[in-house]
Design an enzyme around this catalytic site. Structure first.
Site, PDB file in Angstrom:
ATOM      1  N   GLY A   1     -23.733 -13.268  -0.089  1.00 27.96           N
ATOM      2  CA  GLY A   1     -25.062 -12.668   0.034  1.00 27.96           C
ATOM      3  C   GLY A   1     -26.007 -13.438  -0.864  1.00 27.96           C
ATOM      4  O   GLY A   1     -25.858 -14.650  -1.031  1.00 27.96           O
TER       5      GLY A   1
ATOM      6  N   ARG B   1     -24.083   2.049  -9.384  1.00 25.16           N
ATOM      7  CA  ARG B   1     -23.427   0.756  -9.465  1.00 25.16           C
ATOM      8  C   ARG B   1     -23.670   0.213 -10.871  1.00 25.16           C
ATOM      9  O   ARG B   1     -24.812   0.134 -11.325  1.00 25.16           O
ATOM     10  CB  ARG B   1     -24.047  -0.208  -8.460  1.00 25.16           C
ATOM     11  CG  ARG B   1     -23.392  -1.548  -8.525  1.00 25.16           C
ATOM     12  CD  ARG B   1     -24.346  -2.649  -8.245  1.00 25.16           C
ATOM     13  NE  ARG B   1     -23.626  -3.909  -8.232  1.00 25.16           N
ATOM     14  CZ  ARG B   1     -24.212  -5.069  -8.047  1.00 25.16           C
ATOM     15  NH1 ARG B   1     -25.496  -5.135  -7.831  1.00 25.16           N
ATOM     16  NH2 ARG B   1     -23.511  -6.172  -8.062  1.00 25.16           N
TER      17      ARG B   1
ATOM     18  N   HIS C   1     -18.585  -8.298  -7.895  1.00 30.91           N
ATOM     19  CA  HIS C   1     -18.584  -7.909  -6.470  1.00 30.91           C
ATOM     20  C   HIS C   1     -17.401  -6.998  -6.135  1.00 30.91           C
ATOM     21  O   HIS C   1     -17.008  -6.868  -4.971  1.00 30.91           O
ATOM     22  CB  HIS C   1     -18.533  -9.136  -5.529  1.00 30.91           C
ATOM     23  CG  HIS C   1     -19.852  -9.841  -5.392  1.00 30.91           C
ATOM     24  ND1 HIS C   1     -19.951 -11.185  -5.174  1.00 30.91           N
ATOM     25  CD2 HIS C   1     -21.126  -9.377  -5.436  1.00 30.91           C
ATOM     26  CE1 HIS C   1     -21.229 -11.533  -5.112  1.00 30.91           C
ATOM     27  NE2 HIS C   1     -21.962 -10.439  -5.271  1.00 30.91           N
TER      28      HIS C   1
ATOM     29  N   ARG D   1     -28.559 -18.707  -8.209  1.00 28.61           N
ATOM     30  CA  ARG D   1     -27.625 -18.926  -9.324  1.00 28.61           C
ATOM     31  C   ARG D   1     -26.815 -20.195  -9.081  1.00 28.61           C
ATOM     32  O   ARG D   1     -26.429 -20.470  -7.944  1.00 28.61           O
ATOM     33  CB  ARG D   1     -26.690 -17.724  -9.472  1.00 28.61           C
ATOM     34  CG  ARG D   1     -27.344 -16.544 -10.166  1.00 28.61           C
ATOM     35  CD  ARG D   1     -26.429 -15.347 -10.193  1.00 28.61           C
ATOM     36  NE  ARG D   1     -26.838 -14.342  -9.230  1.00 28.61           N
ATOM     37  CZ  ARG D   1     -26.121 -13.266  -8.897  1.00 28.61           C
ATOM     38  NH1 ARG D   1     -24.938 -13.074  -9.448  1.00 28.61           N
ATOM     39  NH2 ARG D   1     -26.587 -12.400  -8.025  1.00 28.61           N
TER      40      ARG D   1
ATOM     41  N   LYS E   1     -32.482   0.602  -5.604  1.00 31.81           N
ATOM     42  CA  LYS E   1     -32.009   0.882  -4.245  1.00 31.81           C
ATOM     43  C   LYS E   1     -31.270   2.206  -4.282  1.00 31.81           C
ATOM     44  O   LYS E   1     -30.610   2.515  -5.279  1.00 31.81           O
ATOM     45  CB  LYS E   1     -31.052  -0.214  -3.771  1.00 31.81           C
ATOM     46  CG  LYS E   1     -31.683  -1.586  -3.695  1.00 31.81           C
ATOM     47  CD  LYS E   1     -30.661  -2.580  -3.130  1.00 31.81           C
ATOM     48  CE  LYS E   1     -31.002  -3.980  -3.547  1.00 31.81           C
ATOM     49  NZ  LYS E   1     -29.905  -4.921  -3.483  1.00 31.81           N
TER      50      LYS E   1
ATOM     51  N   GLU F   1     -21.087  -1.049   0.008  1.00 35.62           N
ATOM     52  CA  GLU F   1     -20.893  -0.719  -1.407  1.00 35.62           C
ATOM     53  C   GLU F   1     -21.370   0.701  -1.716  1.00 35.62           C
ATOM     54  O   GLU F   1     -20.775   1.394  -2.536  1.00 35.62           O
ATOM     55  CB  GLU F   1     -21.645  -1.740  -2.282  1.00 35.62           C
ATOM     56  CG  GLU F   1     -21.018  -3.119  -2.246  1.00 35.62           C
ATOM     57  CD  GLU F   1     -21.982  -4.239  -2.586  1.00 35.62           C
ATOM     58  OE1 GLU F   1     -22.936  -4.466  -1.811  1.00 35.62           O
ATOM     59  OE2 GLU F   1     -21.795  -4.889  -3.628  1.00 35.62           O
TER      60      GLU F   1
ATOM     61  N   ASN G   1     -28.536   1.813  -7.143  1.00 36.78           N
ATOM     62  CA  ASN G   1     -28.260   0.451  -7.604  1.00 36.78           C
ATOM     63  C   ASN G   1     -29.554  -0.026  -8.259  1.00 36.78           C
ATOM     64  O   ASN G   1     -30.502  -0.417  -7.577  1.00 36.78           O
ATOM     65  CB  ASN G   1     -27.869  -0.429  -6.412  1.00 36.78           C
ATOM     66  CG  ASN G   1     -27.520  -1.846  -6.837  1.00 36.78           C
ATOM     67  OD1 ASN G   1     -27.697  -2.228  -7.995  1.00 36.78           O
ATOM     68  ND2 ASN G   1     -27.039  -2.635  -5.897  1.00 36.78           N
TER      69      ASN G   1
END
Ligand code: ADP
Length: 397
Positions: free
Chosen positions: A214, A99, A187, A245, A21, A383, A14
């Site tokens: 999250g 991702r 998501h 955001r 990650k 995920e 990711n």
């Protein structure tokens, strides 16, 4: 001489603007995937540091490049794969899963990445500039460093392509819609995972609202395990307020800010993504933990706004679903903040939601009372595993 038995691994990436990650899974018998290692490289732009943990979360190794150093995605990916292959005895990395937030109109399911796919995904960066460029950069870096190894892109938008046409559209002229302005939703990798978990906990639940709360936050209304509505829209900034955001802001207010030249298009977008949400409202932090522990009334007001926004959307989604059987909390806040869950559930008493307070304090999985009109659950998302499963399915095909 006995032959060394090599086991095979899939690495999931990711890639963000300043972080990478990763998680490595062993391909076990009967299509099972066993988590081997999980880790990340953070602050790649100025103080890169690598940390890797085992499947139980025990730190195994760390590395720092030093302050003032910068590494690109290629260097970071190379470091991760080299570390994994050197430290996981007899394990060979056979594929990568990435991702990628936006699959655009072309990809409704995960796909093996080739040059054509890569170029298409690259062409979408103007639509989604906050994650897409870095996701694509990660995939390019892997292709450069390990040519010939298969890699798969899994999209956050895919899961929402089951939304009815009316929910995927905006009331805009055809030429504008044809330019790609539509309700994508995000998501989706997390919701894909949750939709597969819900039947294990609540097999009779057909009408479900999942709350992925999250650093980014959204809701998804699912009917029979398929998305029919979601709060994030064309980009990942609309819908619920998030850590930094804004969530929904009327477009006329944005025109006003542009007209007054308080912002240009770049600084306006940056403000909405990085200085708004819980951080902007509280002026303290975008981190729910910090806000929950703060005695500052601005922290309480920010949490109140967050819960209020979720309540409004839950009301709308109950109408869209024609009722509600189950509510699911997931991701950092959803899985860990008993306080945020309780605040929302108290606001949903009109729906027949009745919280089981000790179960909520203990983190679930079921946190609603046995006589609650809607069952309420805490289901940790995964995920990385979802991406690994899709990657395995595609490389085996
Ligand atoms: P991301 O969207 O960046 O992947 P996560 O799903 O890990 O983020 O969620 C991160 C957020 O979870 C943090 O910003 C923090 O506010 C929240 N969080 C984590 N643990 C707790 C906790 N114990 N209480 C309240 N909030 C928490």
């Amino acid at each position: 001489m006995p032959r060394t038995v090599m086991s095979e691994a899939i690495v999931v990436f990711n890639a963000g603007s300043t972080s990478l990650k990763f998680a490595a899974y062993e391909l076990a018998a009967a299509g099972a995937l066993n988590l081997l290692r999980v880790g990340r490289i953070d602050s790649m732009q100025g103080d890169p540091h690598f940390i890797v943990k085992d499947a139980a979360g025990k730190p195994l190794a760390a590395h720092e490049w030093g302050e003032g150093h910068a590494i690109d995605h290629r260097t970071a990916l190379h470091f991760v794969i080299t570390w994994l292959e050197a430290n996981l005895a007899d394990t060979k990395v056979v594929a990568a899963g990435h991702r990628v937030v936006l699959g655009g109109a072309r990809f409704e399911v995960p796909v093996l990445i080739d040059d054509d796919v890569m170029n298409y995904l690259d062409s979408l960066v103007e639509m989604e500039p906050s994650h897409q460029p870095f996701n694509v950069r990660g995939a390019r870096a892997f292709a450069d460093a390990f040519p010939g190894l298969p890699q798969v892109a899994c999209f956050d938008t895919s899961f929402h392509r089951t939304m009815p046409a009316v929910a995927q559209s905006y009331a805009l002229p055809k030429d504008v819609r044809d330019a790609g302005v539509m309700h994508w939703g995000y998501h989706g990798i997390s919701y894909d995972y949750i939709s597969r978990q819900v039947p294990k906990f609540a097999p009779a639940a057909r009408r479900v609202i999942a709350a992925h709360l999250g650093g980014g936050a959204s809701l998804c209304a699912m009917l029979d395990g398929r998305s029919i509505e979601t709060t994030m829209g064309f980009g990942a900034v609309s819908g619920l307020p998030m850590a930094t955001r804004s969530g929904d802001v009327p477009s006329d207010a944005l025109f006003y800010l542009l007209r007054r030249k308080l912002f240009d298009d770049v600084s306006l977008e940056k403000m909405l993504y990085e200085r708004a949400g819980l951080l902007g409202l509280s002026g303290i932090s975008g981190d729910m933990r910090v806000l929950s522990e703060s005695a500052d009334p601005r922290a309480a007001a920010a949490i109140e706004y967050f819960v209020y926004a979720i309540k409004k959307y839950v009301g709308a989604y109950v109408a869209v679903l024609g009722g509600l059987d189950a509510l699911v909390f997931t991701a950092g806040i959803g899985e860990n903040s008993a306080e945020a869950r309780a605040a929302l559930c108290d606001n949903l008493a009109w729906l027949g939601v009745k919280l089981d307070k000790p179960a909520n304090a203990a983190g679930g999985p079921r946190i609603s009372a046995s006589d609650s009109g809607v069952s309420v659950w805490v289901i940790p998302t995964n995920e990385e595993l979802m991406i690994a499963q899709h990657t395995l399915a595609l490389i085996r095909r």
